[in-house]
Design an enzyme around this catalytic site. Sequence first.
Site: not given
Length: 303
Positions: A15-16, A207, A209, A240, A249
């Site tokens: 998804r992300d 979470h 990055h 990003c 991520n």
Amino acid sequence: MTFPSKVKIVEVGPRDGLQNEKETIPADIKIALINQLTAAGFANIEAASFVSPKWVPQMATSTEVMAGITRKQGVIYSALTPNMQGLTAALAANADEMVIFGSASEAFSQKNINCSIADSIERFRDVALAAKQAGKRLRGSISCAFGCPYQGEVSIPAVIDVLQRMRDLGCDEIDIADTIGVGTPNKVKTVMQALVQEFPIDRLSGHFHDTYGQALANIYASLDVGISIYHASVAGLGGCPYAKGATGNVATEDVLYLMQGLGIETGIDLDAVVEAGQFISQHLGRKGSSRAGNAIAAKRASV
């Protein structure tokens, strides 16, 4: 504090990681990726997003994907549900966990969704209530918890405020996200230490990055606080949008390699994740950004 003996890795690649890809990825490729990740041993996979296809065209196949995956008992398949329409679609697709989101930065909230943080969280009240009434898990995600592309610094009280609002909506788990990857270990440790006073430590997740190359160091700092849930994306999928060309991520393979080195149990087969990373990277026509994944794949190829 001693590190947790076991951690949960939430795989967010399907998804992300994939949502900002320009070329449309067929549903069968997404299904194959999720099936590989399920087989690798993940307990939680972010599989879909029920947002308007007008805003996120890549996620237009979410209903098809959720219908096509081979589910494994005990695995949580999560979906992003930004409104009641999205929630209704996610319930119809039998998502196990609904994900709502809000920013800790007032400037980010205003620029991205044209409303205040308080209003943005309030919009999720009906979604949260309906998810709970349907017996589903509810997860909240707090973006820009360590810095904002528009206002820069984000205060700890601002992050606590959003955390409390999400807690009061009934979130079972809350993600603390470094959306632009500007966090560094000392800052991360300070923020996490403040948040565990407000919400159960075993239901808080990191979470991170990797925009500035700090993600693994920030995970290490969070482990030192006792955080035991982390999000990661296979092959480092996802960029990003606020830093051109920057990675997004943290790569799942890199996180697993770190945990393996620390003797922390994940229940996930690193080799199987490397294969999944190579699979999706080949489909996208580019090398993945996982250093551990690429190193393991190269070592395999040379044998």
